[in-house]
Write a protein that holds these residues in place. Structure first.
Motif, PDB file in Angstrom:
ATOM      1  N   GLY A  59      59.288  -0.872 -29.553  1.00 33.43           N
ATOM      2  CA  GLY A  59      58.166  -1.451 -30.280  1.00 33.43           C
ATOM      3  C   GLY A  59      57.874  -0.665 -31.536  1.00 33.43           C
ATOM      4  O   GLY A  59      58.193   0.513 -31.635  1.00 33.43           O
ATOM      5  N   THR A  60      57.274  -1.348 -32.506  1.00 36.09           N
ATOM      6  CA  THR A  60      56.927  -0.739 -33.792  1.00 36.09           C
ATOM      7  C   THR A  60      55.418  -0.701 -33.957  1.00 36.09           C
ATOM      8  O   THR A  60      54.694  -1.435 -33.266  1.00 36.09           O
ATOM      9  CB  THR A  60      57.530  -1.553 -34.944  1.00 36.09           C
ATOM     10  N   GLN A  63      54.023  -4.245 -34.595  1.00 40.45           N
ATOM     11  CA  GLN A  63      53.913  -5.033 -33.367  1.00 40.45           C
ATOM     12  C   GLN A  63      52.730  -4.549 -32.533  1.00 40.45           C
ATOM     13  O   GLN A  63      51.986  -5.340 -31.959  1.00 40.45           O
ATOM     14  CB  GLN A  63      55.203  -4.925 -32.555  1.00 40.45           C
ATOM     15  N   ALA A  66      49.181  -5.847 -33.645  1.00 40.89           N
ATOM     16  CA  ALA A  66      48.830  -7.188 -33.170  1.00 40.89           C
ATOM     17  C   ALA A  66      48.383  -7.157 -31.704  1.00 40.89           C
ATOM     18  O   ALA A  66      47.384  -7.782 -31.332  1.00 40.89           O
ATOM     19  CB  ALA A  66      50.017  -8.128 -33.356  1.00 40.89           C
ATOM     20  N   ILE A  67      49.112  -6.417 -30.882  1.00 40.65           N
ATOM     21  CA  ILE A  67      48.757  -6.299 -29.462  1.00 40.65           C
ATOM     22  C   ILE A  67      47.424  -5.576 -29.319  1.00 40.65           C
ATOM     23  O   ILE A  67      46.566  -5.972 -28.529  1.00 40.65           O
ATOM     24  CB  ILE A  67      49.870  -5.566 -28.690  1.00 40.65           C
ATOM     25  N   ASP A 128      57.887  -3.461 -23.711  1.00 42.22           N
ATOM     26  CA  ASP A 128      57.875  -3.616 -25.169  1.00 42.22           C
ATOM     27  C   ASP A 128      56.459  -3.465 -25.721  1.00 42.22           C
ATOM     28  O   ASP A 128      56.257  -2.848 -26.767  1.00 42.22           O
ATOM     29  CB  ASP A 128      58.455  -4.971 -25.589  1.00 42.22           C
ATOM     30  N   GLU A 129      55.465  -4.035 -25.026  1.00 46.16           N
ATOM     31  CA  GLU A 129      54.081  -3.909 -25.478  1.00 46.16           C
ATOM     32  C   GLU A 129      53.612  -2.457 -25.433  1.00 46.16           C
ATOM     33  O   GLU A 129      52.928  -1.988 -26.346  1.00 46.16           O
ATOM     34  CB  GLU A 129      53.154  -4.780 -24.625  1.00 46.16           C
ATOM     35  N   ALA A 132      55.180  -0.586 -28.266  1.00 49.28           N
ATOM     36  CA  ALA A 132      54.541  -0.976 -29.529  1.00 49.28           C
ATOM     37  C   ALA A 132      53.153  -0.348 -29.659  1.00 49.28           C
ATOM     38  O   ALA A 132      52.794   0.161 -30.730  1.00 49.28           O
ATOM     39  CB  ALA A 132      54.453  -2.498 -29.625  1.00 49.28           C
ATOM     40  N   TYR A 136      51.927   2.293 -32.421  1.00 49.78           N
ATOM     41  CA  TYR A 136      50.728   2.031 -33.225  1.00 49.78           C
ATOM     42  C   TYR A 136      49.782   3.235 -33.200  1.00 49.78           C
ATOM     43  O   TYR A 136      49.298   3.693 -34.240  1.00 49.78           O
ATOM     44  CB  TYR A 136      50.022   0.778 -32.705  1.00 49.78           C
TER      45      TYR A 136
END
Length: 174
Positions: A59-60, A63, A66-67, A128-129, A132, A136
């Motif tokens: 994850g970046t 991304q 947004a989550i 993935d979340e 991310a 973040y």
């Protein structure tokens, strides 16, 4: 009292207690069941500083933003700068110690987020979340760049600002 006399008192007492415990166990309601290795594996999700146990995924920070807006902002505030719960990033010009600036390893952020967030649905985020969101949080604290992806290879290599100054609350466990 001699050793022989003590044993004549202790041995019958131990046998009586053992029989009583067995009888009590038979009267228990039979709640629970043995846990299988497969069931236990679902809960064995600890991640160490070296990254052992990190799952596949990536994850970046973009991304994660947004989550974060969907699943985290209500408790941790806009941009992670504090809501009803702990701030995850400092507001511009502030130097408070946030969780991301306190922990010695980036894997700790991943581990905690994966097992405890979001409240009240812990363990509901995909790998993935979590990668991310970790990216973040790290980017908001300027620990990594805005375009760096976090995954099982890159996350353990992140050099946390407090890695050499961390003081454990439980030093005897280290």
């Amino acid at each position: 009292m001699s050793t022989d006399k003590r044993l004549t008192v202790v041995i019958p007492l131990v046998l009586a207690l053992g029989s009583a415990a067995t009888a009590m166990a038979a009267d228990l309601p039979g709640l629970g069941k043995p846990v299988s290795e497969a069931e236990l594996a679902l809960w064995d999700m600890s991640i160490g500083p070296d990254g052992k146990g990190l799952p596949h995924g990536s994850g970046t920070p973009a991304q994660g933003a947004a989550i974060y807006g969907q699943k985290c902002e209500a408790c941790h505030g806009k941009d992670g700068q504090g809501g009803t719960n702990a701030a995850l990033a400092n507001a511009p010009g502030k130097t408070d110690r946030t969780m991301a600036l306190y922990v010695p390893n980036a894997t700790t952020i991943f581990d905690f987020t994966r097992r405890a967030m979001p409240w009240p649905q812990p363990k509901s985020l995909t790998s993935d979340e979590v990668y991310a969101l970790t990216a973040y949080i790290l980017a908001r604290n300027k620990v990594i760049g805005e375009n760096e992806a976090m995954n099982a290879e890159t996350l353990p290599k992140v050099q946390m600002p407090n890695r050499n100054a961390f003081v454990s609350r439980y030093p005897e466990k280290h």
